[in-house]
Design a protein around this motif. Sequence first.
Motif, mmCIF file in Angstrom:
data_model
loop_
_atom_site.group_PDB
_atom_site.id
_atom_site.type_symbol
_atom_site.label_atom_id
_atom_site.label_comp_id
_atom_site.label_asym_id
_atom_site.label_seq_id
_atom_site.Cartn_x
_atom_site.Cartn_y
_atom_site.Cartn_z
ATOM 1 N N ASN A 249 -1.474 -1.327 -43.059
ATOM 2 C CA ASN A 249 -1.921 -2.830 -43.248
ATOM 3 C C ASN A 249 -0.637 -3.669 -42.781
ATOM 4 O O ASN A 249 -0.748 -4.677 -42.299
ATOM 5 N N ASP B 279 -8.907 -2.099 -39.839
ATOM 6 C CA ASP B 279 -10.197 -1.623 -39.958
ATOM 7 C C ASP B 279 -10.249 -0.302 -39.949
ATOM 8 O O ASP B 279 -10.971 0.371 -40.764
ATOM 9 N N HIS C 270 -9.399 0.743 -43.391
ATOM 10 C CA HIS C 270 -10.433 0.869 -44.493
ATOM 11 C C HIS C 270 -11.497 1.845 -44.294
ATOM 12 O O HIS C 270 -11.802 2.569 -45.430
ATOM 13 N N TYR D 232 -9.913 4.973 -45.895
ATOM 14 C CA TYR D 232 -9.734 4.908 -47.326
ATOM 15 C C TYR D 232 -10.886 4.977 -48.254
ATOM 16 O O TYR D 232 -10.972 5.696 -49.265
ATOM 17 N N HIS E 65 -13.055 -7.010 -46.225
ATOM 18 C CA HIS E 65 -12.885 -5.915 -47.499
ATOM 19 C C HIS E 65 -12.062 -6.163 -48.420
ATOM 20 O O HIS E 65 -11.844 -5.492 -49.321
ATOM 21 N N TYR E 66 -11.509 -7.405 -48.285
ATOM 22 C CA TYR E 66 -10.409 -7.657 -49.436
ATOM 23 C C TYR E 66 -10.736 -7.474 -50.667
ATOM 24 O O TYR E 66 -10.123 -6.960 -51.603
ATOM 25 N N TYR F 157 -10.594 -3.994 -52.635
ATOM 26 C CA TYR F 157 -9.309 -3.782 -52.873
ATOM 27 C C TYR F 157 -8.781 -4.288 -54.048
ATOM 28 O O TYR F 157 -8.121 -3.864 -54.948
#
Length: 378
Positions: free
Chosen positions: A172, A185, A188, A191, A255-256, A259
């Motif tokens: 990140n 990307d 993510h 993750y 995609h914030y 998280y």
Amino acid sequence: MVNKSLLKLVVLVTIFSISIVQKSTAQDALDKAAIEASMIKALEWQEAHPIFALAPTDWTEGAYYTGVVRAHKTTKDQIYMAALKNQAYWNNWQTYTRLHHADDVAISYSYIYIGMNDKRKGFVDLEPTKNFLDAHLYEDDVWKQGTRKNEMGQTILWWWCDALFMAPPVLNLYAKHTKQPKYLDEMHKFYMQTYNQLYDEDEQLFARDMRYVWKGSKKDKKEENGKKIFWSRGNGWVLGGLALILDDMPKDYEHYSFYENLYKEMAARILELQPEDGLWRTSLLSPESYEHGEVSGSGFYTFALAWGVNNELLDKDVYTPAVKKAWNALAKCQHENGMIGWVQNIGASPEPASYDSWQNFGTGAYLMAGSEVLKLDK
């Protein structure tokens, strides 16, 4: 006569109430100068007592120097930056050697931070970090194929929950520093694999690895009280990592919200599980198994919850008392010489800690906690 007695009683009750409030306020107050002094003392002791599991570039050092990064980011005290630059120079900016193991790039969080703050030409070298990340993400590997499997469930790249602290914040921050969103990307993608495999939606906690994922079998690992086993530091790695990720992730990243929502969900659960004395036990659902709290997991929780308050993601009135209670308990675990005690040794499941047990990542967690507690009440 009755009125005078009643008045006297009211006055006494009022004085008593004021005394209680003043005492409570005094206990809750944070001495920022004392916190900063405590953090520097912890740094100086740790620098004088180097320790690592495998090498000066391994994950234990990565976690420790992430704490040093956060301490510098808050205080701007050059003692922290000096420690960061010294270790990077002597490490020759290298990662550790296992290119498909998330642990071995954790040290790069400190390198990238130095690179974002030191513009001298030729001093910072992020080429080893780039080489590691490219191999880690883009080279084929048996873990990615799902063909390497043992009792820990090594069927995905990040097959243990600790990995979510080790690699994602690095990816990140690297994406932010280099302005290359492709790394975000990829972060993510991997993750989500770990989340889908290890996150327990009922308990809102992460299993350490597949050995601790309940399948409704009599053979499932359990605590003596019959509950699932959730390791404090393991979930501390995740929640602390989430705060690091959210701190640098663009808020408009697609995609914030995933998280942020995961962070808030876990934060609420960790708050529910905080013992009265402020320190979380090594087994989150069986705190009665351990008489004393543990510093590394508690340090990561304190950091993450304080970060949420400071960034207005968590309700200040709800979480601040818990954070202050946790910090005051953490501070009591520091020895007079600066050493941070009550740190569970390297492991993968709940185990005891002691007054004299310490590890560099415990110091890192302490520094991370202090870095955000310092910003409370501003």
